[in-house]
Design a protein around this motif. Structure first.
Motif, PDB file in Angstrom:
ATOM      1  N   ASP A 189      -7.548   2.603  -2.533  1.00  0.00           N
ATOM      2  CA  ASP A 189      -7.013   3.807  -1.901  1.00  0.00           C
ATOM      3  C   ASP A 189      -6.234   4.650  -2.903  1.00  0.00           C
ATOM      4  O   ASP A 189      -6.298   5.888  -2.884  1.00  0.00           O
ATOM      5  CB  ASP A 189      -6.109   3.424  -0.725  1.00  0.00           C
TER       6      ASP A 189
ATOM      7  N   ARG B 257       0.826  -1.208   0.000  1.00  0.00           N
ATOM      8  CA  ARG B 257       0.000   0.000   0.000  1.00  0.00           C
ATOM      9  C   ARG B 257       0.859   1.257   0.000  1.00  0.00           C
ATOM     10  O   ARG B 257       0.538   2.239  -0.686  1.00  0.00           O
ATOM     11  CB  ARG B 257      -0.931   0.010   1.220  1.00  0.00           C
TER      12      ARG B 257
ATOM     13  N   TYR C 241      -7.556  -3.519  -2.103  1.00  0.00           N
ATOM     14  CA  TYR C 241      -7.703  -2.430  -1.136  1.00  0.00           C
ATOM     15  C   TYR C 241      -6.707  -1.321  -1.444  1.00  0.00           C
ATOM     16  O   TYR C 241      -7.051  -0.122  -1.429  1.00  0.00           O
ATOM     17  CB  TYR C 241      -7.483  -2.963   0.284  1.00  0.00           C
ATOM     18  N   SER C 242      -5.458  -1.693  -1.752  1.00  0.00           N
ATOM     19  CA  SER C 242      -4.437  -0.690  -2.048  1.00  0.00           C
ATOM     20  C   SER C 242      -4.769   0.070  -3.321  1.00  0.00           C
ATOM     21  O   SER C 242      -4.575   1.293  -3.404  1.00  0.00           O
ATOM     22  CB  SER C 242      -3.064  -1.364  -2.171  1.00  0.00           C
TER      23      SER C 242
ATOM     24  N   ALA D   7      -8.106  -3.829   8.495  1.00  0.00           N
ATOM     25  CA  ALA D   7      -8.476  -4.857   7.521  1.00  0.00           C
ATOM     26  C   ALA D   7      -7.398  -5.936   7.430  1.00  0.00           C
ATOM     27  O   ALA D   7      -7.697  -7.139   7.372  1.00  0.00           O
ATOM     28  CB  ALA D   7      -8.708  -4.223   6.154  1.00  0.00           C
TER      29      ALA D   7
ATOM     30  N   PHE E  95      -7.017   0.433   6.611  1.00  0.00           N
ATOM     31  CA  PHE E  95      -6.254  -0.647   5.997  1.00  0.00           C
ATOM     32  C   PHE E  95      -5.582  -1.498   7.072  1.00  0.00           C
ATOM     33  O   PHE E  95      -5.558  -2.731   6.971  1.00  0.00           O
ATOM     34  CB  PHE E  95      -5.207  -0.064   5.042  1.00  0.00           C
TER      35      PHE E  95
END
Length: 237
Positions: free
Chosen positions: A167, A106, A163-164, A219, A216
């Motif tokens: 974002d 991330r 997820y990364s 998660a 994050f």
């Protein structure tokens, strides 16, 4: 050697310096592609723009990358290379090693959001292979057999990349649009009528910002807790 292109206006001129013959290679082109992308987004990284950035004819780019899609995949793998470069050697703690891979991924994606937003693509290149191997190693050290390790690698890796990239996609928006999206959570959600949205109203004061990095972190922790619990269950007779 200098070449000058006029625009028809006496006060504007564009001067570019020609590159020495044979000085282009994939890494030089990738560096230029990241520079162009960070200024104007991925759409700006045309071969014409890269040629201007490098002081080379656009056709020279085609000697190293077949098309823009091949260039994009190489840029994605360059993100994986940066991720690997910041990873410490594996430790005796498979869960900690998984967390480090996730957070480093991330971190790199947020530095290059315009490219990272497309990281759902499979680069199928060297650095991606090394990261996949490291994640599978963590699953095997957790005690999973080959089939489970392969499946859990896929779920964990897709979660981290997805997820990364999410974002990064938010970070890649133009500032006005991004602020409007963030403001909707900070203002509009807190003004919703409780009689229509009782559950939102009950927690509105505690809703975290969409771009809060703690989202994050939580998660990742939840994902690793689930993997740990599954490993413990699998080890019981």
């Amino acid at each position: 050697m200098l070449s000058v292109r006029t625009t028809g206006r006496e006060d504007v001129g564009l001067t570019t310096r020609r590159r020495p013959r044979g000085s282009l290679n994939q890494q030089v082109i990738l560096d230029a592609a990241f520079a162009v992308t960070e200024r104007g987004g991925l759409d700006a990284a045309t071969f014409q723009a890269l040629g201007a950035e490098l002081g080379a004819h656009p056709t020279a780019i085609y000697r190293h990358f077949r098309d823009k899609d091949e260039l994009l995949l190489a840029m994605i793998d360059a993100l994986h290379a940066q991720t690997l470069a910041g990873l410490p050697e594996p430790t005796g703690d498979w869960a900690a090693d998984l967390a480090v891979v996730a957070h480093r991924t991330r971190e790199v994606f947020m530095r290059h959001p315009s490219v990272a937003a497309y990281a759902y693509r499979t680069a199928h290149r060297e650095h991606e292979f090394h990261i996949v191997d490291r994640v599978i190693d963590c699953m095997r050290r957790a005690g999973f057999g080959d089939d489970d390790a392969a499946r859990l690698y896929r779920v964990f890796a897709d979660f981290v990349l997805g997820y990364s990239a999410l974002d990064a996609g938010l970070a890649a928006l133009d500032p006005a649009t991004r602020q409007a999206d963030l403001r909707s959570w900070e203002v509009e959600y807190r003004m919703l009528p409780a009689d229509q949205y009782p559950n939102i109203a009950a927690v509105a004061h505690a809703l975290p910002a969409v771009d809060d990095p703690e989202n994050f972190t939580l998660a990742v922790d939840l994902m690793i807790e689930a993997i740990r619990a599954r490993a413990a269950a699998a080890s019981r007779p």
